[in-house]
Design an enzyme around this catalytic site. Structure first.
Site, short mmCIF file in Angstrom:
data_model
loop_
_atom_site.label_atom_id
_atom_site.label_comp_id
_atom_site.label_asym_id
_atom_site.label_seq_id
_atom_site.Cartn_x
_atom_site.Cartn_y
_atom_site.Cartn_z
N ASP A 179 -5.91 -4.22 -2.80
CA ASP A 179 -7.04 -5.08 -3.15
C ASP A 179 -8.25 -4.75 -2.27
OD1 ASP A 179 -8.72 -7.15 -3.90
OD2 ASP A 179 -7.78 -8.57 -2.53
N ASP A 229 -4.43 0.54 1.21
CA ASP A 229 -4.40 -0.87 0.88
C ASP A 229 -4.72 -0.93 -0.63
OD1 ASP A 229 -4.63 -3.73 1.27
OD2 ASP A 229 -6.78 -3.44 1.05
N SER A 247 0.22 -2.68 0.74
CA SER A 247 -0.52 -3.89 0.35
C SER A 247 0.32 -5.12 0.65
CB SER A 247 -0.83 -3.83 -1.14
OG SER A 247 -1.22 -5.09 -1.62
N SER A 299 -1.82 -17.40 3.05
CA SER A 299 -3.08 -17.84 2.45
C SER A 299 -3.01 -19.32 2.11
CB SER A 299 -3.38 -17.05 1.16
OG SER A 299 -3.53 -15.68 1.44
P1 B16 Z 1 0.05 -11.51 -3.87
P2 B16 Z 1 -4.16 -6.29 -0.13
C1 B16 Z 1 -3.74 -8.88 -0.57
O1 B16 Z 1 -3.91 -7.59 -1.07
C2 B16 Z 1 -4.96 -9.71 -0.93
O2 B16 Z 1 -6.10 -9.22 -0.26
C3 B16 Z 1 -4.72 -11.14 -0.50
O3 B16 Z 1 -5.83 -11.94 -0.86
C4 B16 Z 1 -3.43 -11.66 -1.18
O4 B16 Z 1 -3.14 -12.98 -0.78
C5 B16 Z 1 -2.27 -10.74 -0.81
O5 B16 Z 1 -2.58 -9.42 -1.22
C6 B16 Z 1 -0.96 -11.16 -1.45
O6 B16 Z 1 -1.04 -10.98 -2.84
O7 B16 Z 1 -0.13 -12.98 -4.02
O8 B16 Z 1 -0.26 -10.72 -5.12
O9 B16 Z 1 1.43 -11.17 -3.32
O10 B16 Z 1 -5.59 -6.35 0.30
O11 B16 Z 1 -3.16 -6.35 1.03
O12 B16 Z 1 -3.87 -5.17 -1.08
MG MG Z 2 -7.46 -5.30 0.90
#
Ligand code: B16
Ligand code: MG
Length: 215
Positions: A10, A8, A115, A51
């Site tokens: 983040d 992963d 991710s 989200s």
């Molecule tokens: P983006 P991960 C996730 O990262 C984040 O934890 C989450 O908060 C975020 O909304 C999601 O990525 C999408 O990110 O807006 O940059 O496409 O933990 O899956 O690495």
């Molecule tokens: Mg994460």
């Protein structure tokens, strides 16, 4: 033991949760919704649009926006987030990560990123570690996000390693559930609360013994 490592991003490789929080909060304030850091925890590992949906429900505004409005709101949040990402440097790589990916490289064990972030390729590049990863799953190609197993199954497929021969690193409950449903050994990186569904829980990747993982 492992023939492939799935990460992963983040919360495992870099801590971008704080930046997501600032960007979502700015957007939420603009549309009259308040939320705190505790609520932000529930957005970990959740896709951008999902989200937004959760934030709108939280603010009781789920019926106030059209599909097009929501797409624009998500894009606006991402523009705030991208501005904040300019601050990221290789110094932001979380402790223990470099040791693991360097060991994997030496042993010819392929690594992949799984991710939910569409910004993952840019972030990995900014951190200076893009060359360590054979594949980065494009979340736009997936039907379902975490906790569905699809993203980790795709990551294993991209590095040509059967899922049961991979080890996955995750910090979110949804991510651990995704790994377990995919039949992958799950290492949970604890930030806030425990991750009881993980096969192994650590507070930092510095606790990982690569001799056990790779031999
Ligand atoms: P983006 P991960 C996730 O990262 C984040 O934890 C989450 O908060 C975020 O909304 C999601 O990525 C999408 O990110 O807006 O940059 O496409 O933990 O899956 O690495
Ligand atoms: Mg994460």
């Amino acid at each position: 033991m492992a023939k492939g490592l799935l990460f992963d991003l983040d919360g495992v490789i870099v801590d971008t949760a704080g930046y997501h929080y600032i960007a979502w909060k700015k957007l939420a304030n603009e549309i009259g919704i308040q939320f705190d850091e505790e609520f932000n925890q529930s957005l970990k590992g959740i896709s951008r649009i999902e989200s937004l949906e959760r934030i709108l429900v939280h603010g009781n505004k789920q019926d106030s926006f059209t599909h097009e409005d929501k797409q624009k709101l998500a894009e606006t949040k991402n523009s705030y987030y991208l501005e904040l990402l300019n601050n990221i440097t290789p110094n932001d790589i979380l402790p223990g990560v470099l040791h693991i990916i360097e060991c994997a490289k030496k042993e010819n064990i392929p690594c992949a990123i799984a991710s939910a972030s569409q910004n993952a390729p840019a972030i990995v590049k900014k951190l200076g570690i893009a060359d360590y990863f054979k594949a980065i799953v494009d979340p736009k190609t997936l039907k379902k996000g975490k906790p569905d197993p699809e993203i980790f199954l795709k990551a294993a497929e991209l590095i040509h390693v059967p899922p049961h021969m991979c080890i996955g690193f995750e910090d979110a409950i949804a991510g651990i559930q995704s790994l377990k449903k995919a039949g992958i050994y799950a290492i949970g990186v604890i930030a806030e609360g425990p991750l009881p569904e993980a096969d192994l829980q650590v507070h930092s990747l510095t606790e990982i013994d690569m001799n056990i993982i790779l031999k």
